[in-house]
Design a protein around this motif. Sequence first.
Motif, mmCIF file in Angstrom:
data_model
loop_
_atom_site.group_PDB
_atom_site.id
_atom_site.type_symbol
_atom_site.label_atom_id
_atom_site.label_comp_id
_atom_site.label_asym_id
_atom_site.label_seq_id
_atom_site.Cartn_x
_atom_site.Cartn_y
_atom_site.Cartn_z
ATOM 1 N N ASP A 149 -0.695 -5.158 -6.192
ATOM 2 C CA ASP A 149 -2.023 -5.491 -6.701
ATOM 3 C C ASP A 149 -2.545 -6.750 -6.014
ATOM 4 O OD1 ASP A 149 -1.747 -3.376 -8.442
ATOM 5 O OD2 ASP A 149 -0.975 -4.636 -10.065
ATOM 6 N N GLU A 150 -3.664 -6.613 -5.335
ATOM 7 C CA GLU A 150 -4.334 -7.753 -4.703
ATOM 8 C C GLU A 150 -3.521 -8.388 -3.574
ATOM 9 O OE1 GLU A 150 -7.361 -8.241 -5.574
ATOM 10 O OE2 GLU A 150 -7.395 -7.056 -7.408
ATOM 11 N N PRO A 209 -8.301 -14.319 0.278
ATOM 12 C CA PRO A 209 -9.150 -14.812 -0.817
ATOM 13 C C PRO A 209 -10.299 -15.668 -0.295
ATOM 14 C CG PRO A 209 -6.836 -15.049 -1.379
ATOM 15 C CD PRO A 209 -6.881 -14.646 0.059
ATOM 16 N N LYS A 340 -4.617 -12.089 -3.768
ATOM 17 C CA LYS A 340 -5.910 -12.402 -4.387
ATOM 18 C C LYS A 340 -5.774 -12.251 -5.902
ATOM 19 C CE LYS A 340 -8.278 -9.489 -1.825
ATOM 20 N NZ LYS A 340 -9.438 -8.759 -1.239
ATOM 21 N N ALA A 341 -4.801 -12.948 -6.455
ATOM 22 C CA ALA A 341 -4.518 -12.903 -7.888
ATOM 23 C C ALA A 341 -3.651 -14.107 -8.226
ATOM 24 C CB ALA A 341 -3.804 -11.607 -8.267
#
Length: 354
Positions: A149-150, A209, A340-341
């Motif tokens: 995820d991300e 990001p 990006k988390a």
Amino acid sequence: MKTFMKNPLPHKGISPVIASIILVLIVISLSGAYLVFTGRLASTQTAAAEQQASQVQKLTTTIFSVGDIAGQSVGIENIGSEDLELNSLRVTLDGATVNYTMDGTIEPGQRGTLTLTGLWMFGPGEHALRVSGAAKSDSTTVRVKPNPDELALDMRFNEGGGTTASDFSENNNDGTLKNGTVWSAGKFGTAVSFDGTDDYVTAADSGLPTGNGALSVEAWIKPSVLSGYIVSYGDGVTNGKWFEIQMHGVYGLVVSFGGSGCDILPSGVSIPTNQWRHVVATKPSGSSVVSFYVDGAFVSSASPSSCTINLTPADNLKIGKHPTTGSYFKGLVDEVRIFKATYTPDQLYVLERV
């Protein structure tokens, strides 16, 4: 003169009848004591045997199987006839103990879940997972992988040769080793070795990001000196528009978003030289508060005094170097990832069954 002696008292013996009675009583008494002793001994032995049999029965009926594998969780099914105590289990990857959370019991025929921690210590790839109890174990092959995820960058440095370092994220930001950067034995497989003079790795910055979004950066580092840039990207000029995590001679491990008011967020922890350490810096979306983790443990948080964070990729990603200036890292770097988390170290890796 004659002397007369008195006759001695006559000797009275025990009659044969009385002697026989006494002997019979002694025999009866001894026999009774023996029977009591042997009875108690037999009772004790029987109780011990029953207890041992019960323990053996419990060990042979308290059995389980490894079920579902997902995230940090391992499903356990009790296929025995006794309650399964979860805190009595041992979980290993490739023979090394893995910590887990969840106490309590699983009743026969029921399922439970063990949540593993510390997967970051094992690195991505296939591993032998084993769950062991008192008299039963079950094993399977699992894959430890970065949380998909991300995931913005996944550079593992396991090529061991050539000048290309592959990015395993969907962004495909493969890196290029510059100025004679060499390969060396790494924390997992191989790593890149920087001389601190002009060596670095550069890669495209697609999908990293931006703005003031959520950000997590991790790396395994083995510094030769207590200075130098580990990971950086952004325009390298405008305040708040670039990111860097570095070793600082005074402040230890630090993060900066560049320029006045955005500079030097200290972790307060100094990384020892010539030793592998796992470092993580993370911040939530819309926030300037950066949290630091070293070897899986939270160490501190810090935020800039005055900074508008607006990360703007402009001049490629750098590993081992400042975004624009000639400031370099000396030592080894392995397993660099950007998300990006906002993740803690335990959330950076997940399990799946191979």
